[in-house]
Design an enzyme around this catalytic site. Sequence first.
Site, PDB file in Angstrom:
ATOM      1  N   ILE A  36     -16.055 -50.125   6.582  1.00 52.12           N
ATOM      2  CA  ILE A  36     -17.150 -50.995   7.002  1.00 52.12           C
ATOM      3  C   ILE A  36     -18.029 -50.328   8.065  1.00 52.12           C
ATOM      4  CG2 ILE A  36     -15.859 -52.122   8.877  1.00 52.12           C
ATOM      5  CD1 ILE A  36     -17.066 -54.793   7.917  1.00 52.12           C
ATOM      6  N   LYS A  37     -17.499 -49.296   8.727  1.00 44.48           N
ATOM      7  CA  LYS A  37     -18.236 -48.652   9.817  1.00 44.48           C
ATOM      8  C   LYS A  37     -19.478 -47.906   9.334  1.00 44.48           C
ATOM      9  CE  LYS A  37     -15.419 -49.909  13.118  1.00 44.48           C
ATOM     10  NZ  LYS A  37     -15.820 -50.848  14.171  1.00 44.48           N
ATOM     11  N   ASP A  38     -19.575 -47.629   8.039  1.00 41.47           N
ATOM     12  CA  ASP A  38     -20.812 -47.023   7.527  1.00 41.47           C
ATOM     13  C   ASP A  38     -22.013 -47.914   7.832  1.00 41.47           C
ATOM     14  OD1 ASP A  38     -19.260 -45.014   6.501  1.00 41.47           O
ATOM     15  OD2 ASP A  38     -19.727 -45.406   4.397  1.00 41.47           O
ATOM     16  N   ALA A  56     -22.999 -47.466  11.486  1.00 37.72           N
ATOM     17  CA  ALA A  56     -23.490 -46.104  11.711  1.00 37.72           C
ATOM     18  C   ALA A  56     -24.948 -45.986  11.276  1.00 37.72           C
ATOM     19  CB  ALA A  56     -22.620 -45.094  10.956  1.00 37.72           C
TER      20      ALA A  56
END
Length: 246
Positions: free
Chosen positions: A61-63, A66
């Site tokens: 999910i961090k995409d 970012a």
Amino acid sequence: MTVSSATIGPANRQAPRPLRPLAADVVPLIGGTPMAEITRFDTGPCRLFAKLEYFNPGGSIKDRIALAMIDGAAARGDLVPGGTIVESTSGNTGLGLALIGRRKGYKVVIAIPDKMSQEKIQAIRALGARVIVTRSDVPFGHEEHYQTIARRVAAETPGGFYVDQHRNPDNPRAHEDGTAPEIFTQMAGDVDAVVCGIGTAGTAAGIGAFMRRALPALEMVLADPEGSILAEYVQSGREVEATGWI
């Protein structure tokens, strides 16, 4: 000879699923992740659905954050063309920043504690980022703490930008504008509770902000390990000092 899907496969094949159009880059593939119902174990009184965030190009999910934090910094002029993105991370945000940042023409420096897996560290390096492996046995504020080191590197690097995901407003905004509306649409507005883990708290804050407007009765549930300072605060209103974690 013209070959089509009708000439390939067994006679009892399933109808082809709709496909995303060809993408010229991985960046447009961030978000829009599928939702699947969990049916193979007892889910109690509810129907349980999982948002499959590992379908993002960087695997988490961090995409989403970012991309939002890079684009937000560039739009504000905090990140200049050809500049250097610097962040302290336990890994997944670093993977997203390396994947997206390098693709957009930035240099990327990631400070990561030595207790993180070697596979994650190697993956970030493989994406072209410089990785600084830091001590994990020092408290927040110590000169060798990974966040302190990242701040110092950003300050000492011409064109450096410290992402600061824990305090960056583009973090929860990515979920308020992206993740939450996707959940609402996929579930046709029929959601009683959202359960998510807590790291920076961006996921919970962003989804919660959207759901407060769209579904005021929805319950946000934070899942955190034993010793959680957030659980103590939510349940008693008392703030406790953070300690180390495995």
